[in-house]
Design a protein around this motif. Structure first.
Motif, PDB file in Angstrom:
ATOM      1  N   ASP A 280       0.817  -1.222   0.000  1.00  0.00           N
ATOM      2  CA  ASP A 280       0.000   0.000   0.000  1.00  0.00           C
ATOM      3  C   ASP A 280       0.853   1.276   0.000  1.00  0.00           C
ATOM      4  O   ASP A 280       0.346   2.374   0.177  1.00  0.00           O
ATOM      5  CB  ASP A 280      -0.966   0.006   1.181  1.00  0.00           C
ATOM      6  CG  ASP A 280      -0.273   0.042   2.538  1.00  0.00           C
ATOM      7  OD1 ASP A 280       0.982   0.020   2.606  1.00  0.00           O
ATOM      8  OD2 ASP A 280      -0.996   0.084   3.553  1.00  0.00           O
ATOM      9  N   PHE A 281       2.140   1.139  -0.217  1.00  0.00           N
ATOM     10  CA  PHE A 281       3.079   2.271  -0.283  1.00  0.00           C
ATOM     11  C   PHE A 281       3.059   3.122   0.995  1.00  0.00           C
ATOM     12  O   PHE A 281       3.304   4.322   0.945  1.00  0.00           O
ATOM     13  CB  PHE A 281       2.817   3.165  -1.499  1.00  0.00           C
ATOM     14  CG  PHE A 281       3.077   2.481  -2.807  1.00  0.00           C
ATOM     15  CD1 PHE A 281       4.357   2.365  -3.302  1.00  0.00           C
ATOM     16  CD2 PHE A 281       2.035   1.936  -3.529  1.00  0.00           C
ATOM     17  CE1 PHE A 281       4.604   1.710  -4.506  1.00  0.00           C
ATOM     18  CE2 PHE A 281       2.253   1.282  -4.731  1.00  0.00           C
ATOM     19  CZ  PHE A 281       3.537   1.173  -5.219  1.00  0.00           C
TER      20      PHE A 281
ATOM     21  N   ILE B  81       5.231   8.458   0.282  1.00  0.00           N
ATOM     22  CA  ILE B  81       4.119   7.811   0.987  1.00  0.00           C
ATOM     23  C   ILE B  81       2.839   8.621   0.819  1.00  0.00           C
ATOM     24  O   ILE B  81       1.778   8.082   0.467  1.00  0.00           O
ATOM     25  CB  ILE B  81       4.448   7.617   2.484  1.00  0.00           C
ATOM     26  CG1 ILE B  81       5.540   6.559   2.667  1.00  0.00           C
ATOM     27  CG2 ILE B  81       3.184   7.238   3.268  1.00  0.00           C
ATOM     28  CD1 ILE B  81       6.103   6.478   4.080  1.00  0.00           C
ATOM     29  N   LEU B  82       2.930   9.922   1.066  1.00  0.00           N
ATOM     30  CA  LEU B  82       1.735  10.759   0.983  1.00  0.00           C
ATOM     31  C   LEU B  82       1.260  10.930  -0.449  1.00  0.00           C
ATOM     32  O   LEU B  82       0.049  10.888  -0.715  1.00  0.00           O
ATOM     33  CB  LEU B  82       1.978  12.104   1.650  1.00  0.00           C
ATOM     34  CG  LEU B  82       2.081  12.034   3.169  1.00  0.00           C
ATOM     35  CD1 LEU B  82       2.522  13.362   3.751  1.00  0.00           C
ATOM     36  CD2 LEU B  82       0.763  11.587   3.784  1.00  0.00           C
ATOM     37  N   THR B  83       2.148  11.107  -1.395  1.00  0.00           N
ATOM     38  CA  THR B  83       1.756  11.237  -2.795  1.00  0.00           C
ATOM     39  C   THR B  83       1.020   9.986  -3.267  1.00  0.00           C
ATOM     40  O   THR B  83      -0.041  10.073  -3.896  1.00  0.00           O
ATOM     41  CB  THR B  83       2.982  11.505  -3.687  1.00  0.00           C
ATOM     42  OG1 THR B  83       3.586  12.741  -3.275  1.00  0.00           O
ATOM     43  CG2 THR B  83       2.614  11.585  -5.146  1.00  0.00           C
ATOM     44  N   ALA B  84       1.559   8.828  -2.957  1.00  0.00           N
ATOM     45  CA  ALA B  84       0.951   7.563  -3.391  1.00  0.00           C
ATOM     46  C   ALA B  84      -0.396   7.306  -2.727  1.00  0.00           C
ATOM     47  O   ALA B  84      -1.301   6.764  -3.352  1.00  0.00           O
ATOM     48  CB  ALA B  84       1.907   6.405  -3.103  1.00  0.00           C
TER      49      ALA B  84
ATOM     50  N   LEU C 140       3.860   5.414   7.591  1.00  0.00           N
ATOM     51  CA  LEU C 140       2.684   6.095   8.100  1.00  0.00           C
ATOM     52  C   LEU C 140       1.532   5.098   8.088  1.00  0.00           C
ATOM     53  O   LEU C 140       1.344   4.391   7.094  1.00  0.00           O
ATOM     54  CB  LEU C 140       2.312   7.305   7.234  1.00  0.00           C
ATOM     55  CG  LEU C 140       3.266   8.487   7.248  1.00  0.00           C
ATOM     56  CD1 LEU C 140       2.784   9.566   6.285  1.00  0.00           C
ATOM     57  CD2 LEU C 140       3.405   9.057   8.647  1.00  0.00           C
ATOM     58  N   SER C 141       0.790   5.055   9.166  1.00  0.00           N
ATOM     59  CA  SER C 141      -0.372   4.162   9.214  1.00  0.00           C
ATOM     60  C   SER C 141      -1.457   4.690   8.285  1.00  0.00           C
ATOM     61  O   SER C 141      -1.509   5.895   7.988  1.00  0.00           O
ATOM     62  CB  SER C 141      -0.906   4.068  10.642  1.00  0.00           C
ATOM     63  OG  SER C 141      -1.472   5.307  11.025  1.00  0.00           O
TER      64      SER C 141
END
Length: 147
Positions: free
Chosen positions: A23-24, A60-63, A94-95
């Motif tokens: 889930d990146f 992480i946030l972009t994906a 990050l969860s």
């Protein structure tokens, strides 16, 4: 994504992406001590330690947030704790709950900055370096005149 290991900034510092969650939301990165990434006193060069932490929270946030959001690295602060010898590693994660909280907040206020702690560990599991990464997030359709 593992092709990033061939990207010149990673290849040139010896940084290697070892694991990506499906889930990146998690990236595991290592860096071996080599002749080309050690400083004058024989330990990991500080710039290489920082480079280990540079893109991952943005990835992480972009994906996970998707195309309706802009995510950019904004700033960083680095604290050296111990000499970096041998292979060092860092996990960036990050969860899904935290990602959902960020999405909800951005949907409500339009933009914000988030700071994440990166701890680089030696082979004994000791923290040798801490990096605070600040990432800027905003909705693409954010109305600058309203906020």
């Amino acid at each position: 994504m593992k092709l990033i290991n061939w990207w010149p900034p990673m290849l040139g510092t010896g940084i290697s992406l070892k694991y990506i969650s499906k889930d990146f939301s998690r990236f595991d990165v290592i860096m071996k001590l080599r002749w080309y990434n050690k400083n004058l006193v024989g330990i990991h060069y500080g710039g290489s330690l920082y480079s280990m932490c540079d893109p991952w929270y943005m990835f992480i946030l972009t994906a996970n947030l998707g195309k309706k959001y802009i995510v950019m690295d904004k700033s960083a602060a680095i604290r050296y704790k111990k000499p970096g010898k041998g292979t060092v590693k860092c996990t960036f994660q990050l969860s899904q709950e935290r990602i959902s909280e960020i999405r909800k907040e951005i949907n409500e206020i339009g933009k914000n900055e988030y700071t994440f702690l990166c701890e680089i560990l030696n082979s004994d599991g000791e923290v040798i370096c801490e990096v605070d990464k600040t990432v800027y997030v905003r909705k693409k359709d954010f109305d600058w005149d309203v906020n």
